[in-house]
Design an enzyme around this catalytic site. Structure first.
Site, PDB file in Angstrom:
ATOM      1  N   SER A 279       0.837  -1.196   0.000  1.00 47.77           N
ATOM      2  CA  SER A 279       0.000   0.000   0.000  1.00 47.77           C
ATOM      3  C   SER A 279       0.872   1.247   0.000  1.00 47.77           C
ATOM      4  O   SER A 279       1.825   1.339   0.771  1.00 47.77           O
ATOM      5  CB  SER A 279      -0.917   0.026   1.226  1.00 47.77           C
ATOM      6  OG  SER A 279      -1.624   1.247   1.271  1.00 47.77           O
TER       7      SER A 279
ATOM      8  N   VAL B  50       7.458   2.498   3.907  1.00 47.52           N
ATOM      9  CA  VAL B  50       8.375   1.745   3.049  1.00 47.52           C
ATOM     10  C   VAL B  50       7.877   1.752   1.605  1.00 47.52           C
ATOM     11  O   VAL B  50       8.659   1.946   0.672  1.00 47.52           O
ATOM     12  CB  VAL B  50       8.570   0.302   3.569  1.00 47.52           C
ATOM     13  CG1 VAL B  50       9.471  -0.498   2.640  1.00 47.52           C
ATOM     14  CG2 VAL B  50       9.164   0.319   4.972  1.00 47.52           C
ATOM     15  N   CYS B  51       6.583   1.563   1.411  1.00 45.42           N
ATOM     16  CA  CYS B  51       6.020   1.567   0.051  1.00 45.42           C
ATOM     17  C   CYS B  51       6.181   2.941  -0.597  1.00 45.42           C
ATOM     18  O   CYS B  51       6.514   3.046  -1.781  1.00 45.42           O
ATOM     19  CB  CYS B  51       4.548   1.174   0.077  1.00 45.42           C
ATOM     20  SG  CYS B  51       4.246  -0.479   0.718  1.00 45.42           S
ATOM     21  N   ALA B  52       5.958   3.988   0.176  1.00 43.94           N
ATOM     22  CA  ALA B  52       6.125   5.346  -0.332  1.00 43.94           C
ATOM     23  C   ALA B  52       7.583   5.590  -0.712  1.00 43.94           C
ATOM     24  O   ALA B  52       7.873   6.144  -1.780  1.00 43.94           O
ATOM     25  CB  ALA B  52       5.656   6.362   0.704  1.00 43.94           C
TER      26      ALA B  52
END
Length: 165
Positions: free
Chosen positions: A53, A58-60
């Site tokens: 997501s 971390v995804c960003a």
């Protein structure tokens, strides 16, 4: 296949692809609600950046890094694939200034998750995609793949980018 989330083993649903396999062609939904093809033969490299997501740190960070790297690539298109709704992806891209990565959602039918075997099957993230990077060559063959063994850790960017050469 098993990966870890905060040290706890979890299972991925389906069968993962291997280096040398043809990348399945899947239609996903773009942040503007248009249909976009991922995988298959596209005449240029594809970096398919997969994340649970965009609403996590971390995804960003992973998407920001690939956005920076994508600005230097002339022979590749970079995607980020999540289960986030296209509206949320659009908001994230606008807020973060993501202009070089195509944000795509697998929320509608989970076709990507099924085709690539990357859906988390159990635990608190069940139903989301695991963290992975897949590089597909111009002819549609998978030339690099990293399914992160720990979902909370970033992928090896340098290894993924080296597969383009």
């Amino acid at each position: 296949m098993k990966v870890k989330f905060k040290g706890n083993e979890i299972t991925l649903a389906g069968v993962q692809k291997n280096i040398g396999d043809m990348a399945p062609e899947v239609i996903l939904i773009n942040k503007d609600l248009s249909a976009t093809k991922v995988g298959g033969t596209q005449g240029k490299y594809q970096i398919i950046n997969v994340a649970p997501s965009l609403d996590t740190g971390v995804c960003a960070a992973q998407t920001r890094r690939f956005n920076m790297e994508a600005s230097k690539l002339s022979n590749a298109v970079v995607y980020v694939v999540t289960m986030d709704l296209p509206f949320a992806q659009g908001r994230f891209c606008t807020t973060e200034g993501i202009e070089n990565v195509v944000a795509l959602s697998d929320f509608n039918g989970n076709e990507f998750a099924k085709a690539y075997g990357l859906k988390i099957a159990e635990g608190p993230l069940a139903g989301l995609l695991t963290r992975a990077v897949i590089v597909v060559d111009a002819n549609g063959k998978i030339v690099y793949q990293e399914i992160c063994s720990e979902i909370t850790e970033e992928p090896n960017y340098e290894a993924a980018l080296a597969a383009l050469k």
